[in-house]
Scaffold this motif. Structure first.
Motif, PDB file in Angstrom:
ATOM      1  N   MET A 257     -27.633 -72.935  68.158  1.00 21.20           N
ATOM      2  CA  MET A 257     -27.375 -73.912  69.203  1.00 21.20           C
ATOM      3  C   MET A 257     -26.238 -74.816  68.737  1.00 21.20           C
ATOM      4  N   LEU A 258     -25.149 -74.820  69.509  1.00 20.24           N
ATOM      5  CA  LEU A 258     -23.958 -75.606  69.171  1.00 20.24           C
ATOM      6  C   LEU A 258     -23.810 -76.769  70.146  1.00 20.24           C
ATOM      7  N   ARG A 259     -23.050 -77.783  69.726  1.00 19.28           N
ATOM      8  CA  ARG A 259     -22.732 -78.915  70.600  1.00 19.28           C
ATOM      9  C   ARG A 259     -21.226 -78.937  70.833  1.00 19.28           C
ATOM     10  N   GLU A 260     -20.827 -78.750  72.075  1.00 20.30           N
ATOM     11  CA  GLU A 260     -19.409 -78.678  72.413  1.00 20.30           C
ATOM     12  C   GLU A 260     -18.658 -79.932  71.979  1.00 20.30           C
ATOM     13  N   LYS A 261     -19.265 -81.105  72.161  1.00 15.35           N
ATOM     14  CA  LYS A 261     -18.599 -82.356  71.819  1.00 15.35           C
ATOM     15  C   LYS A 261     -18.319 -82.465  70.315  1.00 15.35           C
ATOM     16  N   ALA A 262     -19.071 -81.724  69.502  1.00 14.19           N
ATOM     17  CA  ALA A 262     -18.905 -81.813  68.047  1.00 14.19           C
ATOM     18  C   ALA A 262     -17.801 -80.897  67.525  1.00 14.19           C
ATOM     19  N   ILE A 263     -17.345 -79.938  68.322  1.00 14.04           N
ATOM     20  CA  ILE A 263     -16.367 -78.954  67.858  1.00 14.04           C
ATOM     21  C   ILE A 263     -14.958 -79.511  68.057  1.00 14.04           C
ATOM     22  N   PRO A 264     -14.217 -79.778  66.981  1.00  9.08           N
ATOM     23  CA  PRO A 264     -12.906 -80.428  67.121  1.00  9.08           C
ATOM     24  C   PRO A 264     -11.807 -79.456  67.563  1.00  9.08           C
ATOM     25  N   VAL A 265     -11.091 -79.866  68.609  1.00  4.37           N
ATOM     26  CA  VAL A 265      -9.939 -79.105  69.118  1.00  4.37           C
ATOM     27  C   VAL A 265      -8.809 -80.100  69.360  1.00  4.37           C
ATOM     28  N   ARG A 266      -7.642 -79.834  68.797  1.00  4.95           N
ATOM     29  CA  ARG A 266      -6.513 -80.742  69.004  1.00  4.95           C
ATOM     30  C   ARG A 266      -6.137 -80.742  70.492  1.00  4.95           C
ATOM     31  N   PRO A 267      -5.743 -81.913  71.052  1.00  3.91           N
ATOM     32  CA  PRO A 267      -5.384 -81.973  72.474  1.00  3.91           C
ATOM     33  C   PRO A 267      -4.323 -80.954  72.869  1.00  3.91           C
ATOM     34  N   ALA A 268      -3.322 -80.760  72.028  1.00  6.09           N
ATOM     35  CA  ALA A 268      -2.255 -79.809  72.355  1.00  6.09           C
ATOM     36  C   ALA A 268      -2.796 -78.383  72.405  1.00  6.09           C
ATOM     37  N   VAL A 269      -3.735 -78.066  71.518  1.00  6.23           N
ATOM     38  CA  VAL A 269      -4.342 -76.731  71.511  1.00  6.23           C
ATOM     39  C   VAL A 269      -5.199 -76.543  72.756  1.00  6.23           C
ATOM     40  N   ALA A 270      -5.968 -77.571  73.104  1.00  8.47           N
ATOM     41  CA  ALA A 270      -6.796 -77.499  74.311  1.00  8.47           C
ATOM     42  C   ALA A 270      -5.933 -77.313  75.551  1.00  8.47           C
ATOM     43  N   ALA A 271      -4.816 -78.040  75.618  1.00  6.85           N
ATOM     44  CA  ALA A 271      -3.914 -77.920  76.768  1.00  6.85           C
ATOM     45  C   ALA A 271      -3.291 -76.534  76.831  1.00  6.85           C
ATOM     46  N   ALA A 272      -2.887 -75.995  75.673  1.00  8.58           N
ATOM     47  CA  ALA A 272      -2.282 -74.670  75.645  1.00  8.58           C
ATOM     48  C   ALA A 272      -3.286 -73.610  76.070  1.00  8.58           C
ATOM     49  N   CYS A 273      -4.532 -73.743  75.611  1.00 10.57           N
ATOM     50  CA  CYS A 273      -5.557 -72.775  75.989  1.00 10.57           C
ATOM     51  C   CYS A 273      -5.832 -72.823  77.490  1.00 10.57           C
ATOM     52  N   GLU A 274      -5.840 -74.029  78.043  1.00 11.02           N
ATOM     53  CA  GLU A 274      -6.047 -74.157  79.489  1.00 11.02           C
ATOM     54  C   GLU A 274      -4.905 -73.502  80.256  1.00 11.02           C
ATOM     55  N   LEU A 275      -3.676 -73.702  79.767  1.00 10.91           N
ATOM     56  CA  LEU A 275      -2.506 -73.103  80.404  1.00 10.91           C
ATOM     57  C   LEU A 275      -2.562 -71.581  80.342  1.00 10.91           C
ATOM     58  N   LEU A 276      -3.016 -71.041  79.218  1.00 12.53           N
ATOM     59  CA  LEU A 276      -3.017 -69.590  79.003  1.00 12.53           C
ATOM     60  C   LEU A 276      -4.314 -68.923  79.445  1.00 12.53           C
ATOM     61  N   GLY A 277      -5.266 -69.714  79.906  1.00 12.16           N
ATOM     62  CA  GLY A 277      -6.539 -69.148  80.344  1.00 12.16           C
ATOM     63  C   GLY A 277      -7.415 -68.678  79.192  1.00 12.16           C
ATOM     64  N   LEU A 278      -7.344 -69.384  78.054  1.00  9.16           N
ATOM     65  CA  LEU A 278      -8.097 -69.002  76.863  1.00  9.16           C
ATOM     66  C   LEU A 278      -9.183 -70.028  76.571  1.00  9.16           C
ATOM     67  N   ASP A 279     -10.227 -69.584  75.878  1.00 14.68           N
ATOM     68  CA  ASP A 279     -11.254 -70.482  75.364  1.00 14.68           C
ATOM     69  C   ASP A 279     -10.926 -70.726  73.895  1.00 14.68           C
ATOM     70  N   PRO A 280     -10.778 -71.984  73.461  1.00 12.15           N
ATOM     71  CA  PRO A 280     -10.469 -72.248  72.046  1.00 12.15           C
ATOM     72  C   PRO A 280     -11.447 -71.596  71.078  1.00 12.15           C
ATOM     73  N   LEU A 281     -12.690 -71.358  71.527  1.00 12.19           N
ATOM     74  CA  LEU A 281     -13.680 -70.725  70.664  1.00 12.19           C
ATOM     75  C   LEU A 281     -13.304 -69.284  70.322  1.00 12.19           C
ATOM     76  N   ASP A 282     -12.437 -68.668  71.140  1.00 15.36           N
ATOM     77  CA  ASP A 282     -12.045 -67.274  70.927  1.00 15.36           C
ATOM     78  C   ASP A 282     -10.718 -67.139  70.191  1.00 15.36           C
ATOM     79  N   VAL A 283     -10.074 -68.254  69.866  1.00 16.64           N
ATOM     80  CA  VAL A 283      -8.714 -68.224  69.309  1.00 16.64           C
ATOM     81  C   VAL A 283      -8.770 -68.250  67.781  1.00 16.64           C
ATOM     82  N   ALA A 284      -7.906 -67.450  67.152  1.00 23.65           N
ATOM     83  CA  ALA A 284      -7.940 -67.256  65.701  1.00 23.65           C
ATOM     84  C   ALA A 284      -7.548 -68.498  64.920  1.00 23.65           C
ATOM     85  N   ASN A 285      -8.140 -68.598  63.735  1.00 23.47           N
ATOM     86  CA  ASN A 285      -7.828 -69.634  62.754  1.00 23.47           C
ATOM     87  C   ASN A 285      -7.518 -68.944  61.428  1.00 23.47           C
TER      88      ASN A 285
END
Length: 352
Positions: A257-285
């Motif tokens: 069980m995860l908490r979305e609010k606890a998972i850190p995503v940089r604003p620019a990364v979140a914006a890019a994922c929204e633009l590209l139709g991606l979920d940050p949880l699926d993006v490589a690190n």
């Protein structure tokens, strides 16, 4: 009798020269490439042995075991904000060894070069690789080079193999996680994937996004030194955090069980994922880790992570829970719940 002078060999043209098939043919041209480019950057006492393999010292330790991992790197483009295929190939394999709880000792590197590839670009990549290996204190001790015809490759592919030593008593694995354990994350997610994709697609953002590529073995050593009851470590690369957590859940036979609010995503990364139709949880690190530990040890483990430069933003993002279906669930920012599944295909191919 006049002295016979050795034949003059023209140095490699590292400004305008190109890889050709002779550089992979095993003859004089290949030896010159190895000596004047690879050995110049990566040279050390072990690589300098010049044999088909390196004879290496192994730290003594009763009960110590060897850990070995190999990884191929085909990232496109070869250079991106925050890194390139050279440092990525070093960091990726060091991290695979470190996630086993081992201390990385040595690397081997194999290069597949395409005919016509610019020697200047290859020189930059190998220099970056050497810088990363030196910074991590994990030398490249042996290697191999092959050249394929123009159009049969894509510039350069690099395969690295790492060897490390695992101390007695250290046992980590996804199957060891159990209900009630804490799930920790060392920092923001999605940085690497967005950095590569933005370069590939010529996207620009108000706040530049750089890859997080880094060697995590010293962070792991600091975590192990706490004596906390660590169950497993993983670096969420291809498939991102979602794939990694699903893998742990299935190996352990419990849910999460995860908490979305606890998972850190940089604003620019979140914006890019929204633009590209991606979920940050699926993006490589490439410079983050996930840790599962006994809940009672979570606070001191987090303190040790935050004391290290690569774990300053470490957070607790959830818990392992009893679940016969082994689902990874997410409490959303809006108060609901959803299943975090791993994807059937890669939304960002050639990311590492």
């Amino acid at each position: 009798m006049a002295e016979v002078k050795r034949a003059y060999v023209r140095p490699l043209d590292l400004k305008t020269g190109r890889v050709d098939l002779t550089h992979g043919a095993g003859g004089r041209a290949m030896v010159q490439l190895v000596r004047e480019l690879f050995a110049r950057h990566l040279g050390n006492e072990y690589l300098g042995q010049g044999n088909d393999g390196a004879v290496l010292p192994l730290p003594a330790g009763e009960g110590a075991r060897l850990v070995m991992s190999t990884d191929s790197h085909v990232v496109s483009p070869l250079e991106f904000a925050g890194g390139d295929i050279g440092c990525l190939s070093v960091h990726g394999t060091i991290n695979d060894v470190a996630m086993m709880g081992a201390t990385p000792l040595y690397l081997a590197a194999g290069f597949i070069l395409e005919e016509g590839f610019a020697l200047a670009e290859l020189d930059r990549i190998v220099e970056s690789m050497a810088d990363a290996a030196r910074a991590a204190r994990v030398p490249v001790v042996t290697g191999d080079t092959k050249v394929v015809q123009r159009g049969k490759g894509d510039g350069v592919f690099i395969t690295t193999t790492g060897v490390g030593v695992l101390a007695a008593g250290v046992v980590l694995g996804g199957e060891r996680a159990r209900a009630g354990d804490a799930v920790l994350l060392s920092g923001t997610i999605g940085d690497h994937g967005v950095a590569v994709m933005s370069r590939r697609e010529n996207l620009s953002f108000d706040a530049p996004v750089s890859s997080d590529t880094a060697a995590l073995h010293e962070l792991v050593a600091a975590m192990l030194a706490t004596g906390a009851e660590l169950r497993c470590l993983r670096d969420p690369t291809r498939g991102g955090l979602a794939a990694t957590l699903n893998e742990i859940a299935h190996q352990s036979g419990v849910g999460m069980m995860l908490r979305e609010k606890a998972i850190p995503v940089r604003p620019a990364v979140a914006a890019a994922c929204e633009l590209l139709g991606l979920d940050p949880l699926d993006v490589a690190n490439e410079g983050k880790l996930v840790a599962v530990c006994a809940a009672a040890d979570a606070d001191r483990l987090l303190a040790a992570m935050r004391a290290h430069p690569l774990g300053r933003e470490a957070v607790r993002i959830g818990e392992m829970i009893a679940d016969n279906h082994h689902f990874v669930q997410l409490e959303t920012a809006f108060g609901g719940r959803r299943i975090v599944d791993w994807l059937a295909s890669d939304p960002l191919p050639r990311i590492c």
